[in-house]
Scaffold this active site. Structure first.
Site, PDB file in Angstrom:
ATOM      1  N   GLY A  12       1.850  -4.046   3.881  1.00 49.39           N
ATOM      2  CA  GLY A  12       1.850  -5.514   3.995  1.00 49.39           C
ATOM      3  C   GLY A  12       2.422  -6.017   2.805  1.00 49.39           C
ATOM      4  CG  HIS A  13       5.647  -4.551   1.109  1.00 48.72           C
ATOM      5  ND1 HIS A  13       6.432  -3.843   1.280  1.00 48.72           N
ATOM      6  CD2 HIS A  13       4.515  -4.215   0.761  1.00 48.72           C
ATOM      7  CE1 HIS A  13       6.378  -2.603   1.088  1.00 48.72           C
ATOM      8  NE2 HIS A  13       4.788  -2.711   0.940  1.00 48.72           N
TER       9      HIS A  13
ATOM     10  CE  LYS B 206      -2.652 -10.526  -8.063  1.00 43.82           C
ATOM     11  NZ  LYS B 206      -3.930 -10.406  -7.429  1.00 43.82           N
TER      12      LYS B 206
ATOM     13  CG  ASP C   9      -2.648  -3.590  -1.354  1.00 45.87           C
ATOM     14  OD1 ASP C   9      -1.749  -3.827  -0.475  1.00 45.87           O
ATOM     15  OD2 ASP C   9      -3.608  -3.142  -1.239  1.00 45.87           O
ATOM     16  CD  GLU C  10       1.129   0.059  -6.041  1.00 45.69           C
ATOM     17  OE1 GLU C  10       1.729  -0.656  -5.029  1.00 45.69           O
ATOM     18  OE2 GLU C  10       0.636   1.122  -6.041  1.00 45.69           O
ATOM     19  N   GLY C  11       2.128  -5.235  -5.512  1.00 43.93           N
ATOM     20  CA  GLY C  11       3.312  -6.224  -5.901  1.00 43.93           C
ATOM     21  C   GLY C  11       4.595  -5.980  -5.339  1.00 43.93           C
TER      22      GLY C  11
HETATM   23  P1  IMP Z   1      -3.191   4.485   7.026  1.00 41.89           P
HETATM   24  O1  IMP Z   1      -1.977   4.481   6.353  1.00 41.89           O
HETATM   25  O2  IMP Z   1      -3.343   3.288   8.037  1.00 41.89           O
HETATM   26  O3  IMP Z   1      -3.532   5.759   7.700  1.00 41.89           O
HETATM   27  O4  IMP Z   1      -4.398   4.478   6.019  1.00 41.89           O
HETATM   28  C1  IMP Z   1      -4.772   5.648   4.884  1.00 41.89           C
HETATM   29  C2  IMP Z   1      -4.978   4.856   3.847  1.00 41.89           C
HETATM   30  O5  IMP Z   1      -3.908   4.386   3.063  1.00 41.89           O
HETATM   31  C3  IMP Z   1      -6.323   3.931   3.636  1.00 41.89           C
HETATM   32  O6  IMP Z   1      -7.136   4.180   2.755  1.00 41.89           O
HETATM   33  C4  IMP Z   1      -5.493   2.530   3.659  1.00 41.89           C
HETATM   34  O7  IMP Z   1      -6.437   1.364   3.179  1.00 41.89           O
HETATM   35  C5  IMP Z   1      -4.144   2.722   3.058  1.00 41.89           C
HETATM   36  N1  IMP Z   1      -3.189   2.134   3.138  1.00 41.89           N
HETATM   37  C6  IMP Z   1      -2.224   2.016   3.969  1.00 41.89           C
HETATM   38  N2  IMP Z   1      -1.029   1.104   3.755  1.00 41.89           N
HETATM   39  C7  IMP Z   1      -1.406   0.431   2.801  1.00 41.89           C
HETATM   40  C8  IMP Z   1      -0.904  -0.736   2.088  1.00 41.89           C
HETATM   41  O8  IMP Z   1       0.133  -1.224   2.361  1.00 41.89           O
HETATM   42  N3  IMP Z   1      -1.648  -1.017   0.769  1.00 41.89           N
HETATM   43  C9  IMP Z   1      -2.761  -0.333   0.617  1.00 41.89           C
HETATM   44  N4  IMP Z   1      -3.235   0.602   1.177  1.00 41.89           N
HETATM   45  C10 IMP Z   1      -2.973   1.053   2.015  1.00 41.89           C
END
Ligand code: IMP
Length: 461
Positions: free
Chosen positions: A42-43, A364, A15-17
């Site tokens: 989620g970009h 940010k 989530d750094e952007g």
């Molecule tokens: P998973 O990738 O769904 O197995 O989640 C493992 C960890 O990575 C959890 O703490 C999620 O919140 C984190 N995580 C996975 N994808 C993202 C992302 O795109 N942004 C931020 N955290 C993520």
């Protein structure tokens, strides 16, 4: 002329952007390629008056001359991908002939999601089935049942693959599927839907190599960031793929590498469980955010809080909530409240060195002005660690040690709200702040995000 490739990764906990930085530099490349993860990403991109949240498709969608590639290191959920393609089409963007997906991507199947909802709960995963899908890739086959099912298999040999899926359900995961009819129906639905991806399938493992030989420029887009790397992150609170820059070179020889671009956020965030040394209000913040995990309306609830009271509170936990509200730090898809922390320059330096980051983007940066509304002495940065009273120059691997690390904070004088997109116009205090971060990380800051729009980016040369 020989082509080249650059790799862009996040250096913190996601989530750094990254998406908005890719969107602003994508015009310099011919191909934008994903190399890890799946729909857990989620970009968010805002351009042409539209906002799109991408999960599996690379962030170059708005640049119609770029080719998009989903590499063999990724895992794919057929139905989610089709939904994403549909949304992109509705936004007026046609990906026919532009999108290529490696036939070696591994399928995320419904049982992976069901398992993740159970096993990943304590880790705070995104429940997208990512871990179980990568585990099935590593298992390869279980008592003669194929567990690593590729997108290429389901498209080229649907009947055989349908049988593989059915066998997995009957013999390994029957409990997730009530009846034989459910099993048959699920396998049939996925196999049929997968055929819609046929036009995007890239069966040639030399796809990227050949375009690079033709002189094309490739940008690899990392997902999930270095702090969540399955090896280097805060195990077990990590994702299941390799997120560091070197992992990009699965479908292209490393010889094409030109430079590594890192993205970090000026006020850090983390979703899900796991240690976060610079978190404001440490344990209280983690507990609060995890308690609000499943609640989709935390944002609406927090909007009604007394912002001034939170900002002027002596309690770091309250300041963290205020910064989340001001920075709109809620999950793009899950709406989860993100845990908030000071910029940790020890960790950032380590990640810059581990990945040999050549250029840094800081997103940010405008939000740092929010600290002037608090009673803190200035803008806090973590500049040193200690463990048991001894200085520590790295983030520990052992989780118990990681949780005991004491951060040491240095305060930079407060900055004014940023109103210009020209570096030269920034007041000396703001320019000094940039230099301080460069000195600590040993990395040149190439650009700074001051808002979600494409043009809200300050470049330094
Ligand atoms: P998973 O990738 O769904 O197995 O989640 C493992 C960890 O990575 C959890 O703490 C999620 O919140 C984190 N995580 C996975 N994808 C993202 C992302 O795109 N942004 C931020 N955290 C993520």
């Amino acid at each position: 002329m020989k082509g080249y490739s650059d790799v862009l990764i996040g250096l913190q906990y996601g989530d750094e952007g990254k998406g908005r930085i890719i969107d602003s530099i994508a015009h310099k490349y011919d191909i934008i390629a994903r190399f890890n993860g799946g729909p857990n990403a989620g970009h968010t991109i805002e351009a042409e008056g539209k906002k799109i949240v991408l999960h599996s498709i690379p962030s170059g969608v708005f640049h119609r001359n770029t080719t998009l590639y989903i590499g063999s290191g990724c895992v794919v959920n057929v139905e989610k991908l089709l939904e994403e393609l549909h949304l992109i089409k509705n936004a007026g963007i046609n990906l026919e002939g532009r999108l290529h997906i490696s036939d070696r991507t591994t399928l995320i199947l419904p049982h992976h999601i069901a398992l993740d909802k159970i096993l990943g709960k304590k880790l705070g995963t995104t429940s997208n089935g990512i871990g179980p899908a990568y585990a099935d890739r590593a298992i390869r086959s279980h008592e003669n049942i194929l567990t690593n099912i590729h997108l290429g298999n389901i498209i080229a040999t649907p009947e055989k693959t349908k049988k593989d899926i059915i066998q997995n359900y009957r013999e390994r995961f029957e409990k997730f599927f009530g009846t034989e009819q459910d099993i048959q129906h699920t396998a049939e639905r996925i196999t049929t839907n997968a055929q819609q991806l046929k036009q995007y399938l890239s069966p040639d493992r030399l796809f990227l190599t050949q375009v690079a030989q033709l002189g094309k420029k490739i940008l690899f887009e990392g997902a999930q960031s270095a702090g969540l790397d399955v090896n280097h992150g805060t195990v077990p609170y990590v994702t299941s793929s390799h997120t560091c820059a070197s992992a990009a070179y699965t479908d292209l020889p490393v010889n094409y590498h030109r430079k590594t671009i890192g993205v970090a956020k000026a006020i850090m965030s983390r979703v899900g469980n796991g240690p976060f040394i610079s978190e404001l209000g440490r344990e209280s913040s983690e507990t609060y955010c995890m308690e609000n995990e499943g609640k989709k309306h935390t944002r609406e609830v927090e909007q009604h809080y007394d912002l001034e009271k939170l900002l002027t509170s002596p309690n770091h936990f309250d300041i963290g909530i205020a910064l989340r509200i001001l920075g709109n730090e809620y999950g793009a898809t899950t709406k989860r409240p993100r845990r908030i922390g000071m910029l940790d320059l020890v960790q950032l330096k380590e990640m810059c060195q581990l990945n040999k980051v050549d250029e840094l983007y800081l997103t940010k940066i405008d939000r740092l002005a929010d600290f002037s509304r608090t009673t803190l002495q200035g803008i806090p940065f973590v500049t040193a660690y200690s463990l048991d009273g001894e200085p520590l120059h790295y983030t520990p691997t052992v989780l118990a040690d990681h949780l005991r690390v004491q951060p040491h904070t240095t305060y930079h004088p407060n900055i004014l709200p940023i109103t210009s997109t020209h570096y030269q116009d920034l007041p000396p205090t703001t320019q000094q702040l940039i230099k301080t971060i460069e000195e600590h990380t040993g990395c040149h800051i190439r650009g700074m995000g001051i808002g979600p729009q494409r043009e809200q980016l300050i470049t330094t040369y």
